[in-house]
Scaffold this active site. Structure first.
Site, short mmCIF file in Angstrom:
data_model
loop_
_atom_site.label_atom_id
_atom_site.label_comp_id
_atom_site.label_asym_id
_atom_site.label_seq_id
_atom_site.Cartn_x
_atom_site.Cartn_y
_atom_site.Cartn_z
N MET A 14 42.26 39.37 39.97
CA MET A 14 41.88 37.73 40.45
C MET A 14 42.49 37.10 39.26
O MET A 14 41.90 36.80 38.12
CB MET A 14 40.62 37.32 40.90
CG MET A 14 40.22 37.86 42.35
SD MET A 14 38.65 37.31 42.87
CE MET A 14 37.47 38.58 41.91
N CYS A 16 50.17 39.84 47.25
CA CYS A 16 50.28 38.45 46.49
C CYS A 16 51.13 37.62 47.49
O CYS A 16 52.38 37.98 47.61
CB CYS A 16 50.40 38.35 45.19
SG CYS A 16 50.25 36.76 44.60
N HIS A 69 44.20 44.91 51.89
CA HIS A 69 43.41 43.61 52.41
C HIS A 69 43.75 43.57 53.75
O HIS A 69 45.09 43.28 54.25
CB HIS A 69 44.18 42.55 51.36
CG HIS A 69 43.58 41.21 51.79
ND1 HIS A 69 44.00 40.10 50.70
CD2 HIS A 69 42.75 40.75 52.40
CE1 HIS A 69 43.39 38.93 51.19
NE2 HIS A 69 42.51 39.33 52.32
N GLY A 72 36.76 39.45 52.50
CA GLY A 72 35.52 38.92 53.09
C GLY A 72 34.38 39.75 53.01
O GLY A 72 33.64 39.44 53.87
N GLY A 130 36.39 40.79 46.22
CA GLY A 130 37.10 40.00 45.44
C GLY A 130 36.26 38.85 45.18
O GLY A 130 35.25 38.68 44.16
N ARG A 131 36.13 37.58 45.99
CA ARG A 131 35.49 36.26 45.69
C ARG A 131 33.97 36.37 45.21
O ARG A 131 33.42 35.74 44.27
CB ARG A 131 35.85 35.14 46.43
CG ARG A 131 37.46 34.87 46.54
CD ARG A 131 37.73 34.29 47.79
NE ARG A 131 37.90 35.11 48.60
CZ ARG A 131 38.59 34.85 49.86
NH1 ARG A 131 39.01 33.42 50.27
NH2 ARG A 131 38.89 35.72 50.78
C1 LIG Z 1 41.53 33.30 42.43
C2 LIG Z 1 42.07 34.48 42.83
C3 LIG Z 1 43.17 35.03 42.48
C4 LIG Z 1 43.71 36.16 43.13
N1 LIG Z 1 44.71 37.07 42.19
C5 LIG Z 1 44.96 37.88 42.62
C6 LIG Z 1 45.90 38.84 41.99
O1 LIG Z 1 46.18 38.67 40.71
N2 LIG Z 1 46.32 40.26 42.44
C7 LIG Z 1 45.90 40.53 43.78
O2 LIG Z 1 46.42 41.61 44.16
N3 LIG Z 1 45.13 39.57 44.56
C8 LIG Z 1 44.76 38.63 43.98
N4 LIG Z 1 43.85 37.98 44.60
C9 LIG Z 1 43.24 38.44 46.07
C10 LIG Z 1 42.04 39.29 45.80
O3 LIG Z 1 42.41 40.27 44.78
C11 LIG Z 1 41.63 39.75 47.17
O4 LIG Z 1 42.34 40.76 47.54
C12 LIG Z 1 41.07 38.53 47.97
O5 LIG Z 1 40.38 37.39 47.34
C13 LIG Z 1 40.44 39.18 49.45
O6 LIG Z 1 39.15 39.60 48.85
P1 LIG Z 1 37.91 38.87 49.14
O7 LIG Z 1 37.88 38.36 50.39
O8 LIG Z 1 36.85 39.79 48.55
O9 LIG Z 1 37.98 37.81 48.06
C14 LIG Z 1 43.30 37.03 44.09
C15 LIG Z 1 42.09 36.00 44.77
C16 LIG Z 1 41.48 35.08 44.24
C17 LIG Z 1 40.54 34.17 45.06
#
Ligand SMILES: Cc1cc2nc3c(=O)[nH]c(=O)nc-3n(C[C@H](O)[C@H](O)[C@H](O)COP(=O)(O)O)c2cc1C
Length: 341
Positions: A9, A91, A174, A216, A236-237
């Protein structure tokens, strides 16, 4: 064996945040922020690639589209002891996909395969990919060409098949598509619906591949549910919204158990950590800003958030802020430990 990982992230998973995560989980693999191949080649390498050995196991995520550059970036990173190299194919940002990186590359699996072959020539480390279940549109095609929409399960399967032929056997998926025209990166993490079943189906149809699901997932129970269908879960978050959850994830490893740690102990460790960094306020702030969710849903969460958010009260550095937190936060919450199972 199941695996849990903390997602790459940007602006979150820097080395300070990874250090903090490692206080909570001893086993989950931690991902760097996405780093472009050109940043590795032309940037300040030590600043970009250095990490503390305690962060291990750690994966470096690279974004890029030029196979020579991607290979060179991997070669450079060989001098650092990363456990895995991950290619960003998910991304949605213009800054990335506008350059044919990230999710846009899902439209060009043969090109991705060439990139991976080039990278493999430079390292023996595992190369993994992180991608979406599909894409709607790309940012790179001239507008008069038909829009690329890869939104069906069969498209995903074709993509996985081509990439797997390179020898990559670990896919982090994802479970939503990326809409590459019209949605911001933030909207792209919220608007396209989650379609977990398609990830499960990939595991069913490619049983020999290691399939890790992302998107999620926010509770221990949902991790448990997903692990009935796939091999790993990427968080992730939730890792910054509710980091204390991470103290429970090691139980998903063979012979793993929850990490019997309290928030007080975490804060004490952070005090030692920022002391080592020096007393510079700004750096200290940077080192703890992403711990903002440590008291998620607990009494004292507002005090914590206020304490570690700028503007700081005049004269306090990170160490003082953390010490003040130990004075101000409720004792029972500070000393609470994860449920031991
Ligand atoms: C602030 C932020 C930055 C992110 N940066 C990247 C990144 O650098 N590379 C990547 O593959 N995904 C990035 N993501 C996506 C996350 O890795 C993840 O796939 C996405 O948030 C979904 O997962 P979650 O619902 O558990 O948050 C980012 C997400 C957030 C919230």
């Amino acid at each position: 064996m199941a695996r849990i990982s903390i997602a790459p992230m940007v602006d979150i998973t820097d080395r300070h945040f990874r250090y903090f995560c490692r206080l909570l989980t001893k086993k989950a693999i931690l991902y760097t922020e996405m780093i472009t191949s050109s940043a590795i080649i032309y940037g300040d390498r030590n600043k970009i690639l250095d990490f503390d050995p305690v962060e291990k196991p750690i994966a470096l995520q690279i974004a890029g589209y030029d196979k020579k550059e991607m290979a060179e970036a991997v070669k450079i990173a060989e001098d650092w002891d990363y456990d895995e190299i991950n290619v960003n194919l998910g991304c949605p940002s213009d800054r990335v996909s506008g350059n044919q990186m990230g999710a846009t590359l899902m439209a060009y699996p043969e090109l991705v395969a060439e990139i991976i072959y080039a990278m493999k020539r430079e390292t023996n480390k595992p190369i993994t990919v992180k991608h979406r279940i599909g894409i709607d549109g790309t940012n790179v095609l001239p507008k008069d060409l038909p829009k690329v929409v890869l939104d069906k399960y069969e498209d995903l399967e074709r993509f996985v098949k081509i990439i797997a032929e390179t020898g990559v056997n670990h896919f982090i998926i994802h479970a939503r598509i990326a809409i590459l025209e019209g949605l911001s990166p933030k909207e792209n993490r919220e608007v396209p619906p989650l379609r977990y079943d398609e990830v499960y189906r990939i595991k069913k149809n490619f049983p020999h591949l290691f399939i890790e699901i992302n998107g999620g997932i926010k509770t221990i129970n949902s991790i448990k549910d997903h692990l009935r269908h796939v091999d790993g879960v990427m968080l992730g978050r939730v890792a910054y919204e509710n980091p204390f959850l991470l103290s429970e994830v090691d139980r998903f490893y063979d012979n793993g158990k929850v990490n019997n740690v309290s928030r007080r102990e975490i804060i004490e460790e952070l005090i030692n950590y920022v002391k080592k960094l020096g007393e510079d306020d700004k750096r200290g702030y940077h080192a703890i800003k992403n711990t903002i969710g440590l008291f998620h849903n607990k009494r004292g969460s507002r005090i914590w958030r206020q304490l570690i958010s700028p503007p700081w009260e005049a004269g306090y550095g990170a160490k003082e802020i953390l010490e003040r937190a130990l004075d101000l936060l409720p004792e029972d919450v500070l000393d609470e430990r994860p449920r031991i199972i």
